[in-house]
Design a protein around this motif. Structure first.
Motif, PDB file in Angstrom:
ATOM      1  N   GLN A  68      -5.340  12.351  16.486  1.00  0.00           N
ATOM      2  CA  GLN A  68      -6.283  11.349  15.960  1.00  0.00           C
ATOM      3  C   GLN A  68      -7.357  11.199  16.383  1.00  0.00           C
ATOM      4  O   GLN A  68      -8.581  11.152  15.721  1.00  0.00           O
ATOM      5  CB  GLN A  68      -5.321  10.053  15.608  1.00  0.00           C
ATOM      6  CG  GLN A  68      -4.077   9.909  14.550  1.00  0.00           C
ATOM      7  CD  GLN A  68      -3.319   8.657  14.829  1.00  0.00           C
ATOM      8  OE1 GLN A  68      -3.453   7.824  15.959  1.00  0.00           O
ATOM      9  NE2 GLN A  68      -2.979   8.274  13.631  1.00  0.00           N
ATOM     10  N   LYS A  69      -7.472  10.921  17.666  1.00  0.00           N
ATOM     11  CA  LYS A  69      -8.881  10.811  18.248  1.00  0.00           C
ATOM     12  C   LYS A  69      -9.540  12.301  18.251  1.00  0.00           C
ATOM     13  O   LYS A  69     -10.922  12.008  17.818  1.00  0.00           O
ATOM     14  CB  LYS A  69      -8.504  10.575  19.946  1.00  0.00           C
ATOM     15  CG  LYS A  69      -9.906  10.603  20.557  1.00  0.00           C
ATOM     16  CD  LYS A  69      -9.393  10.145  22.084  1.00  0.00           C
ATOM     17  CE  LYS A  69     -10.729   9.618  22.732  1.00  0.00           C
ATOM     18  NZ  LYS A  69     -10.408   9.326  24.112  1.00  0.00           N
ATOM     19  N   SER A  70      -9.025  13.346  18.153  1.00  0.00           N
ATOM     20  CA  SER A  70      -9.980  14.672  17.985  1.00  0.00           C
ATOM     21  C   SER A  70     -10.508  14.816  16.525  1.00  0.00           C
ATOM     22  O   SER A  70     -11.552  15.145  16.312  1.00  0.00           O
ATOM     23  CB  SER A  70      -8.806  15.885  18.262  1.00  0.00           C
ATOM     24  OG  SER A  70      -9.463  16.908  18.284  1.00  0.00           O
ATOM     25  N   LEU A  71      -9.374  14.367  15.612  1.00  0.00           N
ATOM     26  CA  LEU A  71      -9.987  14.591  14.053  1.00  0.00           C
ATOM     27  C   LEU A  71     -11.082  13.527  13.893  1.00  0.00           C
ATOM     28  O   LEU A  71     -11.938  13.903  13.238  1.00  0.00           O
ATOM     29  CB  LEU A  71      -8.655  14.468  13.194  1.00  0.00           C
ATOM     30  CG  LEU A  71      -7.769  15.445  13.174  1.00  0.00           C
ATOM     31  CD1 LEU A  71      -6.874  14.885  12.092  1.00  0.00           C
ATOM     32  CD2 LEU A  71      -8.520  16.509  12.626  1.00  0.00           C
ATOM     33  N   VAL A 165      -9.449  11.434   5.992  1.00  0.00           N
ATOM     34  CA  VAL A 165      -8.925  11.788   7.360  1.00  0.00           C
ATOM     35  C   VAL A 165      -9.381  10.833   8.423  1.00  0.00           C
ATOM     36  O   VAL A 165      -8.472  10.226   9.301  1.00  0.00           O
ATOM     37  CB  VAL A 165      -9.421  13.175   7.822  1.00  0.00           C
ATOM     38  CG1 VAL A 165      -9.181  13.397   9.420  1.00  0.00           C
ATOM     39  CG2 VAL A 165      -8.883  14.399   7.192  1.00  0.00           C
ATOM     40  N   VAL A 166     -10.555  10.380   8.307  1.00  0.00           N
ATOM     41  CA  VAL A 166     -10.858   9.193   9.271  1.00  0.00           C
ATOM     42  C   VAL A 166     -10.195   7.917   8.964  1.00  0.00           C
ATOM     43  O   VAL A 166      -9.938   7.060   9.725  1.00  0.00           O
ATOM     44  CB  VAL A 166     -12.392   8.871   8.869  1.00  0.00           C
ATOM     45  CG1 VAL A 166     -12.903   7.608   9.811  1.00  0.00           C
ATOM     46  CG2 VAL A 166     -13.289  10.253   9.473  1.00  0.00           C
ATOM     47  N   ASP A 167      -9.875   7.475   7.709  1.00  0.00           N
ATOM     48  CA  ASP A 167      -9.140   6.378   7.498  1.00  0.00           C
ATOM     49  C   ASP A 167      -7.704   6.556   8.202  1.00  0.00           C
ATOM     50  O   ASP A 167      -7.156   5.461   8.814  1.00  0.00           O
ATOM     51  CB  ASP A 167      -8.813   6.192   5.878  1.00  0.00           C
ATOM     52  CG  ASP A 167     -10.017   5.538   5.320  1.00  0.00           C
ATOM     53  OD1 ASP A 167     -11.165   5.209   6.115  1.00  0.00           O
ATOM     54  OD2 ASP A 167     -10.168   5.658   3.870  1.00  0.00           O
ATOM     55  N   TRP A 168      -7.110   7.627   7.969  1.00  0.00           N
ATOM     56  CA  TRP A 168      -5.761   7.857   8.690  1.00  0.00           C
ATOM     57  C   TRP A 168      -5.810   7.628  10.177  1.00  0.00           C
ATOM     58  O   TRP A 168      -5.036   7.230  10.806  1.00  0.00           O
ATOM     59  CB  TRP A 168      -5.167   9.150   8.356  1.00  0.00           C
ATOM     60  CG  TRP A 168      -3.825   9.754   9.047  1.00  0.00           C
ATOM     61  CD1 TRP A 168      -2.883   9.171   8.802  1.00  0.00           C
ATOM     62  CD2 TRP A 168      -3.842  10.317  10.276  1.00  0.00           C
ATOM     63  NE1 TRP A 168      -1.762   9.468   9.862  1.00  0.00           N
ATOM     64  CE2 TRP A 168      -2.327  10.335  10.615  1.00  0.00           C
ATOM     65  CE3 TRP A 168      -4.784  11.194  10.921  1.00  0.00           C
ATOM     66  CZ2 TRP A 168      -1.947  11.081  11.786  1.00  0.00           C
ATOM     67  CZ3 TRP A 168      -4.204  11.996  12.150  1.00  0.00           C
ATOM     68  CH2 TRP A 168      -2.982  11.869  12.419  1.00  0.00           C
ATOM     69  N   ARG A 175       0.933   5.571   5.012  1.00  0.00           N
ATOM     70  CA  ARG A 175       1.969   6.376   3.931  1.00  0.00           C
ATOM     71  C   ARG A 175       2.276   7.524   4.892  1.00  0.00           C
ATOM     72  O   ARG A 175       3.139   8.174   4.859  1.00  0.00           O
ATOM     73  CB  ARG A 175       1.135   6.915   2.865  1.00  0.00           C
ATOM     74  CG  ARG A 175       2.266   7.542   2.005  1.00  0.00           C
ATOM     75  CD  ARG A 175       1.561   8.183   0.618  1.00  0.00           C
ATOM     76  NE  ARG A 175       0.966   7.035  -0.153  1.00  0.00           N
ATOM     77  CZ  ARG A 175       1.800   6.710  -1.289  1.00  0.00           C
ATOM     78  NH1 ARG A 175       2.993   7.123  -1.479  1.00  0.00           N
ATOM     79  NH2 ARG A 175       1.462   5.764  -2.011  1.00  0.00           N
ATOM     80  N   PHE A 176       1.395   8.243   5.636  1.00  0.00           N
ATOM     81  CA  PHE A 176       1.647   9.688   6.491  1.00  0.00           C
ATOM     82  C   PHE A 176       1.506   9.160   8.052  1.00  0.00           C
ATOM     83  O   PHE A 176       0.500   8.649   8.514  1.00  0.00           O
ATOM     84  CB  PHE A 176       0.454  10.321   6.118  1.00  0.00           C
ATOM     85  CG  PHE A 176       0.418  10.633   4.503  1.00  0.00           C
ATOM     86  CD1 PHE A 176       1.662  11.509   3.939  1.00  0.00           C
ATOM     87  CD2 PHE A 176      -0.336  10.308   3.763  1.00  0.00           C
ATOM     88  CE1 PHE A 176       1.501  11.821   2.846  1.00  0.00           C
ATOM     89  CE2 PHE A 176      -0.355  10.583   2.414  1.00  0.00           C
ATOM     90  CZ  PHE A 176       0.613  11.325   1.873  1.00  0.00           C
ATOM     91  N   GLU A 177       2.478   9.874   8.646  1.00  0.00           N
ATOM     92  CA  GLU A 177       2.346   9.789  10.239  1.00  0.00           C
ATOM     93  C   GLU A 177       1.596  10.777  11.000  1.00  0.00           C
ATOM     94  O   GLU A 177       1.218  10.841  12.030  1.00  0.00           O
ATOM     95  CB  GLU A 177       3.928   9.835  10.639  1.00  0.00           C
ATOM     96  CG  GLU A 177       4.685   8.627  10.120  1.00  0.00           C
ATOM     97  CD  GLU A 177       6.259   8.909  10.376  1.00  0.00           C
ATOM     98  OE1 GLU A 177       6.719   7.842  11.181  1.00  0.00           O
ATOM     99  OE2 GLU A 177       7.006   9.848   9.686  1.00  0.00           O
ATOM    100  N   LEU A 178       1.403  12.002  10.052  1.00  0.00           N
ATOM    101  CA  LEU A 178       0.349  13.171  10.542  1.00  0.00           C
ATOM    102  C   LEU A 178      -0.111  13.558   9.606  1.00  0.00           C
ATOM    103  O   LEU A 178       0.290  13.967   8.451  1.00  0.00           O
ATOM    104  CB  LEU A 178       1.702  14.197  11.008  1.00  0.00           C
ATOM    105  CG  LEU A 178       0.864  15.243  11.604  1.00  0.00           C
ATOM    106  CD1 LEU A 178       0.261  15.084  13.164  1.00  0.00           C
ATOM    107  CD2 LEU A 178       2.086  16.435  12.205  1.00  0.00           C
ATOM    108  N   VAL A 179      -1.458  13.983   9.815  1.00  0.00           N
ATOM    109  CA  VAL A 179      -2.308  14.513   8.682  1.00  0.00           C
ATOM    110  C   VAL A 179      -2.702  16.077   9.472  1.00  0.00           C
ATOM    111  O   VAL A 179      -3.186  15.885  10.484  1.00  0.00           O
ATOM    112  CB  VAL A 179      -3.458  13.543   8.393  1.00  0.00           C
ATOM    113  CG1 VAL A 179      -4.484  14.301   7.464  1.00  0.00           C
ATOM    114  CG2 VAL A 179      -2.836  12.507   7.652  1.00  0.00           C
ATOM    115  N   ILE A 180      -2.695  16.939   8.813  1.00  0.00           N
ATOM    116  CA  ILE A 180      -3.214  18.289   9.152  1.00  0.00           C
ATOM    117  C   ILE A 180      -4.069  18.833   8.164  1.00  0.00           C
ATOM    118  O   ILE A 180      -3.826  19.467   7.126  1.00  0.00           O
ATOM    119  CB  ILE A 180      -1.859  19.334   9.474  1.00  0.00           C
ATOM    120  CG1 ILE A 180      -0.993  18.651  10.399  1.00  0.00           C
ATOM    121  CG2 ILE A 180      -2.517  20.524   9.971  1.00  0.00           C
ATOM    122  CD1 ILE A 180       0.275  19.557  10.485  1.00  0.00           C
TER     123      ILE A 180
END
Length: 957
Positions: A68-71, A165-168, A175-180
């Motif tokens: 998350q930090k990297s994204l 992506v920033v919101d996640w 809703r999502f635990e992982l975003v790729i």
């Protein structure tokens, strides 16, 4: 459903592998999902539970948090074009979600509409859905797993995905635990086989411990596939084999296809962004929901965007907070009023990207205090196109792989150029057909046109909102027409049929001649055929001849630039920067009646954009967009311009046209060319041009290319302030005659002028500050300047509110000056004491021989004392009245002309009183002389004063 009724383990996947190749059973859209509650738990083997436990340990170790930090760091990164607004402009600080409308496959598969107004107008946005609700159940209650989010160029697809992506990353998408996320452009450049596991860990190293157990867990995963139009997907089983193993190496396109088929990681959710033309590449059965980005179809969204963007702290640079806030609020208010009028800008700002362009342009116009060499208006438009097109090909399935921008330059550029040449901004459907369809001959060309109409057309052209012209199209932003017309010309697309054929034939013969040379050399050694070398030389003549002919095209481009830059019918228009400002903020005042004849269209940005496109930086960006302009071509055009542009620039130009010429030189970004052009300008007259900080910076930047002395710089009534003088300081140092009248220059500005006059390189010999609120403090600064200056010979402080204290300050330091020859202190409310004090000092001055004291509060006694001065005895003339004893003053016409010239800026009642006193003095002096010649002179001057008084009273003066 097949998936939900079979267990999610290996047996279930084996069952799917058996039935899918037969083609008898397909996966309905949205039906593939695991049951994560009690039913699913009972069927889950122990190995799966162990994997899930292992994954929870990994998650708790911080792998996903690192991801998350990297994204967040990557997706919050601003492009270079954004940084001109300062670091406060981030997705968290400034973002307005565009309208998203739920669509359907039936709407998308409708036949492509013709280029008609009715089809281009936006449909009312029904079924509006938010970004965070895209994966809600559909109308049938089925869970949506695959979402296709589509929109034309400029609607904000990529920005929306960044925000998602920033919101996640910040916990706003639970809703999502992982975003790729994946870029389809990136995937399209990779041709090697790779497994999904390797692909993820290659892009995101923090997930290397998460990926091995990804399939065996109930982790809620979202894959983002941005820009699907970059990939050529084949959903046929014969074209892309089935693959359910994340460890099996396959082409990247096969990974995407199997993810969308729900054959690979069936529990994962997927969101795809694409342009409309590529939506149908995914079979409808694999899509759970279609959503169209409709941009800012609501005017309130446009206002909100501008409010947030233009009100950000730091937007206005380093100016004082109160002043910058007031200017920002004023801009937002004017822009809102223009939007409420439903002008063409409202249609343009339907696209969020054009809202960005409007804000960028306003920032350039209003908040640019110094102009970096790379910051030009042409650069803003070129960068704007790079942000939206970034070198994309129009259609990845087309074998020509023509870039989208190159296609636009050839087609829309042609339409724009023909409009500029015919002074036209509105285009009928027939005009569009002539531009886009007249040369369509092959299937490939028709397919490209279809993609362009679907994806790009509305980015550049929109329906006209002007009453009476509803059935025509205009360029979304007026300046874009001139930019594309300039690009069309500079790229050399403006060719006749003979020129096009000649170029192609020259290239073919040039290539063939290289091969023929080898053959001729071999044959000539064996056979004595003397004609072969002659034939070979004839072949080489054609490319050389054509290169000479093509050189004339460069001359034609330079000629076009000069002709358009110095059109006499445009001489008295506003300068181009004011025109751009009016096109964005509108013109205050009553709206034009529909039946009223419109003003003639002007295209003064067209030649300026031509010069700007030739700059090295813009050519480099256009090269990325597939529009190549060679260095040699730019050099030859610049060489040809010296014969035309500089020669015409030497002629006297009106102030607004001269400002356009200076702006052209700034946009051209060719220092050697600019230096040669500036050296030919001995006098610079910009009177009545509103010199904004940007224009001051442009003037300073252009003039800094040389160090020659300027004979005269006229900046009368140019809205200057102390900041303007600081910006122009290096230029002012080199000016002999400096006109700064009517600029509201107060004491702060006088402090800058003091520093200017005390500078050891100052060459100012004549300084005019009339009609400025200099005041007592300003007079003290100017007095200090007089004491130390060595160049000034003429100083005009006419009507500068000095009063007696200001005049006294001037008198105190005047004795230290050794070069001043003329001092104007007229209309400054001086009394006898101050006037006589100045004259006493002037009598002892070595060079000062003329002091203007008319229109001051001088009594009869003071007048008699001043009348007694004689040049041969006292060495100074005091210009006080129209009389000199019993004769008319030699300067009576000069005094009356000064009054007449400045009357619009003076208090009329006070002027009337002074004229009455002058008339009374004339009549008194006439009665005291018996000389008939002198009486005649008095009568003549009296008639002039009476005529002026009469015009003043009836308001005609």
């Amino acid at each position: 459903h097949v998936c939900s009724s079979s267990p999610p383990g290996p047996a279930g996947r084996c069952f799917l592998r058996k039935i899918l190749p037969t083609g008898s059973i397909s996966l309905p859209r949205g039906c593939v999902r695991y049951q994560g509650d009690s039913q699913g738990s009972s069927a889950q083997p122990s190995s799966s539970r162990h994997g899930q436990s292992q994954l929870r340990n990994v998650a708790s170790s911080g792998a996903i948090k690192k991801h998350q930090k990297s994204l967040s760091a990557w997706f919050s990164h601003q492009p270079n074009e954004e940084r001109q607004f300062g670091p406060s402009f981030s997705l968290d600080a400034v973002h307005v979600d565009p309208v998203i409308r739920e669509s359907s496959l039936e709407e998308i598969l409708k036949p492509s509409p013709d280029l008609t107004i009715q089809n281009q107008l936006q449909q009312p946005c029904r079924k509006v859905i938010s970004l965070h609700n895209l994966f809600d159940v559909d109308a049938c209650g089925r869970q949506v797993k695959n979402v296709v989010l589509y929109g034309t160029v400029g609607t904000g697809k990529s920005t929306l995905i960044k925000k998602m992506v920033v919101d996640w990353c910040h916990g706003r998408l639970p809703r999502f635990e992982l975003v790729i996320p994946f870029s389809c452009e990136d995937l399209s450049h990779s041709h090697a086989h790779v497994s999904l596991r390797r692909l993820i860990t290659k892009k995101y190293q923090h997930l290397r411990d998460v990926v091995p157990v990804l399939e065996a867990s109930n982790l809620k995963v979202l894959f983002i596939l941005n820009g699907l139009e970059r990939l050529n997907l084949d959903f046929r089983l014969a074209g892309t084999e089935l693959c359910c193993d994340p460890n099996e190496p396959v082409p990247p396109s096969a990974i995407v296809v199997n993810l969308l088929r729900k054959y690979l990681l069936p529990e994962a959710s997927i969101i795809v962004t694409t342009r409309p033309s590529a939506v149908r590449r995914i079979p409808g059965k694999y899509v759970g929901r279609y959503a169209e980005i409709c941009g800012f179809s609501d005017t309130n969204l446009q206002k909100l965007y501008f409010q947030m963007r233009l009100s950000q702290p730091g937007c206005s640079g380093e100016e004082s907070q109160d002043r910058s806030s007031a200017e920002q609020e004023n801009l937002v208010e004017m822009l809102s009023r223009n939007l409420e009028r439903h002008n063409q800008i409202t249609a343009a700002c339907f696209l969020p990207s054009y809202c960005w362009l409007v804000c960028t342009t306003l920032h350039f116009l209003y908040f640019t205090r110094t102009v970096p060499p790379s910051q030009t208006l042409t650069g803003i438009y070129t960068s704007f196109l790079r942000l939206n097109f970034s070198g994309e090909v129009l259609d990845s399935t087309d074998p020509t792989h023509i870039s989208m921008m190159k296609y636009v330059a050839k087609t829309v550029g042609k339409l724009a150029y023909e409009g500029v040449m015919s002074r036209k901004t509105c285009f009928s459907e027939e005009d569009l057909r002539q531009c886009f369809e007249v040369e369509m001959k092959t299937e490939s060309e028709l397919n490209l046109l279809e993609v362009f109409r679907s994806d790009v057309f509305r980015f550049f052209l929109s329906p006209c909102v002007q009453p009476g012209k509803e059935h025509t199209f205009v360029f979304t932003i007026p300046a874009m027409q001139e930019y594309l017309a300039a690009l069309y010309v500079v790229l050399g697309e403006k060719k006749t049929l003979a020129q096009r054929v000649g170029k192609e034939l020259s290239e073919v013969i040039g290539k063939v001649s290289e091969d023929v040379a080898v053959v001729v050399n071999i044959i000539s050694k064996v056979l004595p055929l003397r004609f072969l070398p002659v034939l070979f030389n004839l072949l080489k003549i054609f490319p050389r001849y054509f290169s000479r002919v093509s050189g004339k095209d460069r001359d034609a481009i330079a000629h076009t630039m000069a002709e358009e830059l110095f059109k006499e019918e445009d001489y008295y228009n506003d300068d181009v920067l004011d025109q751009i400002n009016s096109s964005i903020l509108g013109v205050e005042g009553p709206m034009r009646h529909p039946d009223e004849a419109p003003d003639d269209e002007v295209f003064e940005l067209f030649p300026i954009f031509m010069g700007g496109i030739l700059s090295r930086r813009n050519r480099a960006i256009l090269e990325q967009l597939g529009c190549s302009i060679k260095n040699l071509a730019a050099f030859e055009i610049a060489k040809a311009m010296k014969k035309t542009v500089i020669r015409k620039g030497r002629k006297g130009l009106p102030p607004s046209e001269l400002m356009d010429y200076l702006f052209f030189l700034h946009e051209f970004q060719n220092e050697r060319f600019t230096a040669e052009a500036v050296r030919s300008l001995r006098a610079v007259n910009l009177s009545s041009v509103k010199m904004t900080p940007l224009k001051c910076s442009v003037l300073a930047s252009v003039m800094s290319t040389t160090s020659h002395e300027v004979e005269e710089l006229n900046l009368t009534s140019c809205n200057l302030d102390s900041g303007s003088l600081r910006t122009l300081f290096p230029v002012l140092l080199r000016c002999k005659a400096l006109h700064l009248q009517l600029n509201s220059l107060g004491s702060d500005a006088c402090k800058e002028i003091r520093d200017l006059l005390l500078h050891d390189k100052c060459v100012v010999s004549s300084l005019r500050l009339a009609n400025n609120p200099v005041g007592e403090q300003g007079a003290r600064y100017l007095a200090e300047a007089l004491a130390g200056n060595r160049s000034l010979t003429q100083l005009s402080l006419l009507h500068t509110a000095l009063g007696d204290p200001g005049a006294e300050a001037i008198a105190q330091h005047l004795a230290e000056n050794q070069h001043l020859q003329e001092l104007n202190l007229g209309y400054n409310s001086l009394t006898d004491t101050a006037a006589l004090r100045v004259v006493e000092v002037a009598k002892r001055h070595e060079t000062l021989d003329k002091v203007h004291l008319y229109f001051n509060d001088i009594s009869e006694d003071g007048k008699r004392a001043l009348d007694s001065l004689r040049m041969d005895r006292d060495g100074v003339r005091a210009l006080v009245f129209l009389t000199a004893g019993t004769d008319v003053s030699d300067y009576w016409s000069h005094i009356l002309s000064v009054v007449q010239r400045n009357l619009p800026f003076w208090d009329r009642e006070r002027v009337r009183q002074h004229l009455a006193l002058l008339l009374q003095d004339l009549e008194s002096s006439r009665s005291q002389t018996a000389n008939p010649w002198r009486k005649a002179k008095f009568l003549r001057v009296e008639s002039e004063v009476k005529k002026m008084l009469g015009k003043l009273q009836d308001g005609s003066l």
